[in-house]
Enzyme design. Structure first.
Site, PDB file in Angstrom:
ATOM      1  N   ASP A 102     -77.328   4.289 -40.770  1.00 55.87           N
ATOM      2  CA  ASP A 102     -77.419   5.528 -39.998  1.00 55.87           C
ATOM      3  C   ASP A 102     -76.180   5.810 -39.159  1.00 55.87           C
ATOM      4  O   ASP A 102     -75.412   4.911 -38.815  1.00 55.87           O
ATOM      5  CB  ASP A 102     -78.626   5.459 -39.041  1.00 55.87           C
ATOM      6  CG  ASP A 102     -79.954   5.600 -39.766  1.00 55.87           C
ATOM      7  OD1 ASP A 102     -79.976   5.523 -41.012  1.00 55.87           O
ATOM      8  OD2 ASP A 102     -80.975   5.770 -39.073  1.00 55.87           O
ATOM      9  N   HIS A 248     -76.743   0.340 -38.875  1.00 61.34           N
ATOM     10  CA  HIS A 248     -75.918   1.468 -38.436  1.00 61.34           C
ATOM     11  C   HIS A 248     -74.441   1.238 -38.755  1.00 61.34           C
ATOM     12  O   HIS A 248     -73.874   0.234 -38.322  1.00 61.34           O
ATOM     13  CB  HIS A 248     -76.059   1.676 -36.927  1.00 61.34           C
ATOM     14  CG  HIS A 248     -77.394   2.221 -36.520  1.00 61.34           C
ATOM     15  ND1 HIS A 248     -78.514   1.437 -36.429  1.00 61.34           N
ATOM     16  CD2 HIS A 248     -77.771   3.487 -36.205  1.00 61.34           C
ATOM     17  CE1 HIS A 248     -79.540   2.194 -36.069  1.00 61.34           C
ATOM     18  NE2 HIS A 248     -79.130   3.440 -35.917  1.00 61.34           N
TER      19      HIS A 248
HETATM   20 ZN   LIG Z   1     -79.407   7.687 -35.531  1.00 70.64          ZN
END
Ligand SMILES: [Zn+2]
Length: 295
Positions: A102, A248
């Site tokens: 992400d 992430h």
């Molecule tokens: Zn996010």
């Protein structure tokens, strides 16, 4: 003024079917209104019922893995997890998991993540922020060109995303669809809410855009924890086929040595997956496997 957005692709639209919880919430509101009309002194009870319902609606939106507000992938569809066959133990079936990354693309991290994935022959789904895609279209194109998928993670990743109304949600999602389409020529099929937080207006917007909400089975908390061992431990605890793992490449926490933690976690995670005979596939591949006729 930004130019008007293209209409969503009609072929992808699906009709919105309110979840049982949403239908129940509507019934509570209608029932409360009727009760007050028929018997005005009942208003404190009616008001209490409506307030209690709103508390539950808010709680459902604050619970990223909840299905109360609508469909939500917390695991891959079963047939996809077991290799395109409904029998998990089928010989030769390649058990699958999904790596989802992400908050990118990030000019310092995403390219190195792509190299690591290439080195292990792994596919992933990148939930990108529209603004960042517009700033780094070459990185978005590289993600797709190297066999991965881009999902929609909203245009600006607002902290107040879950407080937006239907128009605000629609603008955040459609602008990101447009930015990703402009950069890559691909229309995302999957959406992940910023921080996983939602409200009841989101699902009708996703249906209009033909997007499927995806949360996760397990997350590494790698935006706040810079310890590769701790992040890896969270992601691999009770690891099994069908898991959707969240890391992430944007907003990555740093290790003690100052490196983005994902760069240290990913090679170790990919090694664990290989040892467990779990193949990382994109969400689109999982959808295709699930839809394929089973033998
Ligand atoms: Zn996010």
């Amino acid at each position: 003024m930004s130019p008007p957005l293209r209409a969503p692709l009609p072929a992808l639209r699906r009709s919105w079917r309110p979840s049982p919880f949403i239908r129940g919430s509507v019934a509570v509101h209608v029932g409360a209104a009727v009760a007050v009309l028929v018997r005005p002194p009942a208003w404190p009870w009616a008001l209490s019922a409506v307030l209690a319902n709103h508390l539950l609606l808010t709680a459902a939106g604050l619970w990223p893995r909840s299905r109360w507000l609508g469909p939500n992938w917390t695991h891959l569809p079963p047939a996809a997890a077991s290799g395109g066959c409904s029998v998990p133990e089928a010989p030769g079936a390649a058990a699958a998991v999904a790596l989802t990354l992400d908050d990118g693309p990030d000019p310092d991290v995403t390219g190195r993540v792509l190299d690591l994935l290439d080195a292990h022959g792994a596919s992933a789904t990148f939930f990108c922020i529209g603004d960042r895609v517009a700033r780094h279209p070459g990185l978005a194109r590289a993600i797709v060109a190297r066999g991965h998928e881009i999902g929609n993670h909203s245009q600006r990743h607002l902290k107040r995303f879950s407080l937006l109304g239907p128009r605000g949600l629609s603008a955040e999602i459609r602008r990101a669809q447009q930015a990703i389409l402009d950069a890559t020529g691909e229309v995302p099929r999957f959406f992940r809410a910023p921080a996983g937080l939602r409200n009841p207006f989101l699902e009708p917007v996703l249906a209009q855009e033909g997007l499927q909400l995806v949360s996760w089975t397990r997350r590494g908390f790698d935006t706040v924890n810079g310890s590769p061992g701790a992040v890896l431990g969270r992601l691999t605890r009770r690891l099994q086929a069908g898991d959707i793992l969240l890391l992430h490449d944007g907003h990555a926490a740093r290790t003690a040595a100052g490196a983005p933690v994902i760069l240290e976690v990913l090679p170790r995670l990919l090694a664990v997956l290989a040892t467990a005979h779990l193949t990382p596939i994109t969400l689109a591949a999982a959808l295709a496997r699930a839809a394929a006729p089973h033998t």
